[in-house]
Design a protein around this motif. Structure first.
Motif, short mmCIF file in Angstrom:
data_model
loop_
_atom_site.label_atom_id
_atom_site.label_comp_id
_atom_site.label_asym_id
_atom_site.label_seq_id
_atom_site.Cartn_x
_atom_site.Cartn_y
_atom_site.Cartn_z
N PHE A 105 16.01 14.89 -32.41
CA PHE A 105 16.79 14.38 -31.27
C PHE A 105 16.21 15.01 -30.01
O PHE A 105 16.55 16.13 -29.64
N THR A 106 15.35 14.24 -29.34
CA THR A 106 14.55 14.75 -28.23
C THR A 106 15.39 15.39 -27.13
O THR A 106 15.01 16.43 -26.58
N PHE A 107 16.53 14.78 -26.81
CA PHE A 107 17.40 15.32 -25.77
C PHE A 107 18.72 15.83 -26.37
O PHE A 107 19.78 15.73 -25.74
N GLY A 108 18.67 16.38 -27.57
CA GLY A 108 19.84 16.99 -28.17
C GLY A 108 20.78 15.99 -28.83
O GLY A 108 20.54 14.78 -28.85
N SER A 109 21.88 16.52 -29.36
CA SER A 109 22.83 15.70 -30.11
C SER A 109 24.13 15.47 -29.35
O SER A 109 25.16 15.16 -29.94
N GLY A 110 24.09 15.65 -28.03
CA GLY A 110 25.30 15.55 -27.23
C GLY A 110 25.92 14.17 -27.15
O GLY A 110 27.07 14.04 -26.74
N LYS A 111 25.17 13.12 -27.52
CA LYS A 111 25.68 11.75 -27.39
C LYS A 111 26.35 11.22 -28.65
O LYS A 111 26.74 10.05 -28.68
N PHE A 112 26.48 12.03 -29.67
CA PHE A 112 27.17 11.57 -30.88
C PHE A 112 28.59 11.14 -30.53
O PHE A 112 29.11 10.17 -31.08
N LEU A 125 18.43 10.33 -13.29
CA LEU A 125 19.53 11.24 -13.60
C LEU A 125 20.38 10.59 -14.67
O LEU A 125 20.89 9.48 -14.49
N TRP A 126 20.56 11.27 -15.81
CA TRP A 126 21.33 10.68 -16.89
C TRP A 126 22.09 11.76 -17.64
O TRP A 126 21.82 12.95 -17.50
N ARG A 127 23.05 11.35 -18.46
CA ARG A 127 23.91 12.27 -19.19
C ARG A 127 23.30 12.62 -20.54
O ARG A 127 22.88 11.75 -21.31
N LEU A 128 23.28 13.92 -20.85
CA LEU A 128 22.77 14.41 -22.13
C LEU A 128 23.90 14.75 -23.09
O LEU A 128 23.73 14.69 -24.31
N GLY A 129 25.04 15.14 -22.56
CA GLY A 129 26.19 15.55 -23.34
C GLY A 129 27.27 16.03 -22.39
O GLY A 129 27.08 16.03 -21.18
N PRO A 130 28.42 16.46 -22.92
CA PRO A 130 29.51 16.92 -22.05
C PRO A 130 29.08 18.09 -21.16
O PRO A 130 28.71 19.16 -21.65
N MET A 154 20.31 22.47 -26.60
CA MET A 154 21.71 22.61 -26.98
C MET A 154 22.57 22.02 -25.87
O MET A 154 22.89 22.68 -24.89
N PHE A 155 22.93 20.74 -25.98
CA PHE A 155 23.68 20.07 -24.94
C PHE A 155 25.09 19.69 -25.41
O PHE A 155 25.59 18.60 -25.14
N LEU A 156 25.74 20.62 -26.13
CA LEU A 156 27.11 20.40 -26.57
C LEU A 156 28.06 20.94 -25.50
O LEU A 156 27.71 21.82 -24.72
N GLY A 157 29.30 20.43 -25.49
CA GLY A 157 30.28 20.88 -24.53
C GLY A 157 30.70 22.32 -24.79
O GLY A 157 30.58 22.83 -25.91
N ALA A 158 31.24 22.98 -23.77
CA ALA A 158 31.64 24.38 -23.89
C ALA A 158 32.75 24.57 -24.91
O ALA A 158 32.79 25.57 -25.61
N GLY A 159 33.66 23.62 -25.02
CA GLY A 159 34.77 23.73 -25.95
C GLY A 159 34.59 22.90 -27.20
O GLY A 159 35.57 22.38 -27.76
N TRP A 186 31.29 16.99 -35.80
CA TRP A 186 30.61 17.66 -36.91
C TRP A 186 29.12 17.34 -36.91
O TRP A 186 28.28 18.23 -37.07
N LEU A 187 28.79 16.05 -36.71
CA LEU A 187 27.39 15.64 -36.70
C LEU A 187 26.63 16.27 -35.54
O LEU A 187 25.49 16.73 -35.70
N ALA A 188 27.28 16.30 -34.36
CA ALA A 188 26.62 16.88 -33.19
C ALA A 188 26.34 18.37 -33.42
O ALA A 188 25.26 18.87 -33.06
N ARG A 189 27.30 19.07 -34.01
CA ARG A 189 27.12 20.49 -34.29
C ARG A 189 26.04 20.71 -35.36
O ARG A 189 25.22 21.62 -35.26
N ARG A 190 26.05 19.86 -36.37
CA ARG A 190 25.08 20.00 -37.47
C ARG A 190 23.64 19.77 -36.98
O ARG A 190 22.71 20.43 -37.45
N HIS A 191 23.46 18.81 -36.08
CA HIS A 191 22.11 18.45 -35.63
C HIS A 191 21.74 19.02 -34.26
O HIS A 191 20.78 18.57 -33.65
N ALA A 192 22.52 20.00 -33.80
CA ALA A 192 22.28 20.55 -32.46
C ALA A 192 20.87 21.10 -32.30
O ALA A 192 20.30 21.05 -31.21
N ARG A 193 20.29 21.63 -33.37
CA ARG A 193 18.94 22.20 -33.29
C ARG A 193 17.88 21.34 -33.99
O ARG A 193 16.78 21.80 -34.26
N ASN A 194 18.23 20.10 -34.26
CA ASN A 194 17.30 19.19 -34.90
C ASN A 194 16.34 18.63 -33.85
O ASN A 194 16.76 17.90 -32.94
N THR A 195 15.06 18.97 -33.94
CA THR A 195 14.09 18.57 -32.92
C THR A 195 13.82 17.07 -32.91
O THR A 195 13.19 16.56 -31.97
#
Length: 303
Positions: free
Chosen positions: A73-80, A253-258, A1-6, A62-71
């Motif tokens: 996406f190996t490193f999560g959906s934070g880059k949508f 070192l790389w970015r996964l999401g916010p 779960m690599f979505l931003g806090a807000g 919306w897409l990032a939230r919908r696919h947040a638990r979709n396996t």
């Protein structure tokens, strides 16, 4: 779960701003054509690109939230959000070139402008921009680290910002700037008869659009290509590990999401220590390291 806090808050506010921008974009484009103002038309077209970009931003949330638990996406959906930012930047650049070309043509083939009506529309457009910026202004400062957790604020906080929301915020700020330019051009034409000022401002607006497009393409493109997220922070992590008595053989070192980063590091150590020892030490100091992989090679003589 690599979505931003807000994430949810940002999604809701971006949706509101999208409808505000799209609604007035139609008014401004029609008014620019009807009143013959290139500056007003350029601002309307610019606003149209912002409406599209804001729509993409909302869809990406919306897409990032919908696919947040979709396996898948190996490193999560934070880059949508970064993908949406890159796509909107391409569109922005193309429209900027088109507005610039039309402005140059107006130098050689000027048209009559109904200044009073155009000024009223431009002023209302600026008000819409200011309201939109107000709705989005607080979100870029949100952080995603747990409260009360000790960590290094020196440099680590810079990349907590949501690139998708930053793109939306910068879109409305850039649109507000072109609205101000359009007003200046129309007032100059109305009171000083400077008809050339209108296409000149349209050309200036086009340059601003293309420049901002390049900056957004660069920033979002580096994230999508998994470029090293922060060279300075990578150096700090190397130093921290060096102080723990190990040598860094390889570090990614790389970015996964916010507010979230991934770290893969290979260490050479004279003593056999569990990987959790290093993971815990890094987690305490660098809160944004959300996915850490540590590999240790033990050597008898590391000299």
């Amino acid at each position: 779960m690599f979505l931003g806090a807000g994430h949810e808050r940002a999604e809701a506010r971006t949706r509101i701003v999208t409808w505000l921008t799209a609604g007035f974009m139609v008014v401004e484009v029609v008014a620019g054509i009807a009143f013959g103002s290139m500056a007003l038309l350029a601002d309307g077209v610019h606003m149209a690109t912002h409406a599209g970009a804001l729509g993409l931003a909302t869809w990406a949330y919306w897409l990032a939230r919908r696919h947040a638990r979709n396996t898948r996406f190996t490193f999560g959906s934070g880059k949508f959000g970064d993908l949406a930012a890159f796509a909107s930047a391409l569109l922005l650049g193309l429209i900027g070139v088109g507005v610039g070309a039309e402005s140059v043509m107006r130098f050689y083939a000027p048209v009559d402008i109904q200044y009073t009506e155009a000024i009223i529309i431009a002023a209302i457009g600026l008000g819409v921009n200011i309201l939109s910026a107000f709705l989005l202004q607080e979100a870029p400062h949100e952080h995603s680290h747990p409260h009360g957790e000790a960590h290094d604020h020196t440099h680590d906080h810079v990349h907590h910002r949501d690139h998708n929301l930053r793109a939306a915020y910068m879109h409305v700020i850039a649109d507000a700037a072109t609205s101000v330019l359009a007003l200046i051009a129309l007032l100059a034409g109305l009171y000083f008869g400077a008809r050339w000022f209108d296409p000149a401002v349209g050309l200036l607006g086009a340059v601003m659009i293309v420049r901002w497009s390049y900056q957004l393409l660069r920033d979002s493109g580096l994230v999508l290509l998994d470029a090293e997220d922060d060279p300075k922070l990578a150096g700090e992590i190397r130093d921290t590990l060096g102080e723990m008595g190990v040598k860094v053989a390889d570090l990614h070192l790389w970015r996964l999401g916010p507010g979230h980063r991934g770290l893969i590091v290979s260490l050479v150590s004279p003593v056999d220590r569990p990987t959790e020892y290093f993971k815990e030490a890094l987690a305490i100091r660098y809160a944004s390291l959300s996915h850490v992989t540590v590999e240790i090679t033990v050597c008898d003589d590391c000299a």
